[in-house]
Design a protein around this motif. Structure first.
Motif, PDB file in Angstrom:
ATOM      1  N   SER A  89      38.472   9.798  28.018  1.00 15.29           N
ATOM      2  CA  SER A  89      37.264  10.056  28.799  1.00 15.29           C
ATOM      3  C   SER A  89      37.265   9.189  30.049  1.00 15.29           C
ATOM      4  CB  SER A  89      36.006   9.778  27.969  1.00 15.29           C
ATOM      5  OG  SER A  89      35.958   8.422  27.587  1.00 15.29           O
ATOM      6  N   GLU A 130      29.775  16.303  39.308  1.00 16.02           N
ATOM      7  CA  GLU A 130      29.373  17.386  38.410  1.00 16.02           C
ATOM      8  C   GLU A 130      30.346  18.556  38.497  1.00 16.02           C
ATOM      9  OE1 GLU A 130      24.549  16.707  38.199  1.00 16.02           O
ATOM     10  OE2 GLU A 130      25.358  17.948  39.819  1.00 16.02           O
ATOM     11  N   GLY A 179      33.315  18.097  36.319  1.00 20.19           N
ATOM     12  CA  GLY A 179      33.140  18.015  34.874  1.00 20.19           C
ATOM     13  C   GLY A 179      32.390  16.794  34.350  1.00 20.19           C
ATOM     14  N   PHE A 180      31.875  15.954  35.217  1.00 21.92           N
ATOM     15  CA  PHE A 180      31.104  14.791  34.769  1.00 21.92           C
ATOM     16  C   PHE A 180      29.673  15.212  34.466  1.00 21.92           C
ATOM     17  CE2 PHE A 180      34.612  12.681  36.768  1.00 21.92           C
ATOM     18  CZ  PHE A 180      34.739  11.468  36.092  1.00 21.92           C
ATOM     19  N   GLU A 181      29.112  14.594  33.434  1.00 17.66           N
ATOM     20  CA  GLU A 181      27.732  14.866  33.040  1.00 17.66           C
ATOM     21  C   GLU A 181      26.959  13.564  32.942  1.00 17.66           C
ATOM     22  OE1 GLU A 181      27.837  16.998  29.359  1.00 17.66           O
ATOM     23  OE2 GLU A 181      28.746  18.768  30.268  1.00 17.66           O
ATOM     24  N   LYS A 215      32.963  12.063  31.594  1.00 17.09           N
ATOM     25  CA  LYS A 215      33.732  13.302  31.462  1.00 17.09           C
ATOM     26  C   LYS A 215      34.757  13.090  30.356  1.00 17.09           C
ATOM     27  CE  LYS A 215      37.213  15.952  34.017  1.00 17.09           C
ATOM     28  NZ  LYS A 215      37.861  16.137  35.331  1.00 17.09           N
TER      29      LYS A 215
END
Length: 175
Positions: free
Chosen positions: A129, A146, A149-151, A173
């Motif tokens: 990660s 975002e 793929g980052f949250e 991510k």
């Protein structure tokens, strides 16, 4: 056509790195020269510079941490020593800082640096990660993360001493 190179940072790049740091961040948010030197010396694989036509024009620095589900706010303290948490046997890559000279922004160089660091580190280390922080005010950067793929996983209140004491968003991510 610009000549683009990405390579590991070296100690002699420190002045250019500091110029980029001060051009990229609010003065009270800039990290110290000694912190960047420590990062270069401790984890050279995780500190890259972008050269455009022979000039250092961007950088990205990182650390490898042991993954923790429960994120500790003090892990992200500015000017922390990389030795505090860095563990090459860890599985989470912390992107500690990224900056591009103003005249080269908006051309995809940040994404290029980010992608190259990700590729190099995941090929060599057991990374599962990635984690980073972004000010709530840096909406463009947040959107870029975002899209990649980052949250959002956490918020830290009043983190930056940037005139407004802005909150930061911790983003993660999984690879």
């Amino acid at each position: 056509m610009e000549d683009i190179k990405i390579r590991n940072a070296i100690i002699s790049n420190i002045e250019q790195i500091m110029k980029i740091e001060h051009e990229s961040f609010y003065e009270t948010v800039c990290e110290d020269r000694s912190v960047f030197l420590d990062r270069i010396l401790t984890f050279p694989d995780g500190f890259l510079v972008l050269e455009i036509d022979g000039q250092v024009s961007g950088y990205i620095s990182s650390e490898i941490w042991n993954y923790l589900e429960e994120i500790q706010e003090n892990f992200f303290d500015l000017n922390h020593s990389i030795g505090k948490l860095h563990a090459v046997t860890g599985s989470e890559l912390y992107i500690s800082s990224i900056g591009i000279l103003k005249k080269h922004r908006g051309k995809g160089y940040g994404k290029l640096l980010f992608s190259e660091l990700s590729r190099r580190i995941t090929e060599k280390y057991n990374i599962l990660s990635m984690i980073l922080i972004v000010s709530v005010q840096w909406t463009v950067a947040k959107k870029i993360y975002e899209k990649n793929g980052f949250e959002e996983v956490k918020r830290i209140d009043r983190f930056f001493d940037d005139g407004t004491n802005s909150d930061v968003i911790v983003m993660r991510k999984f690879i």
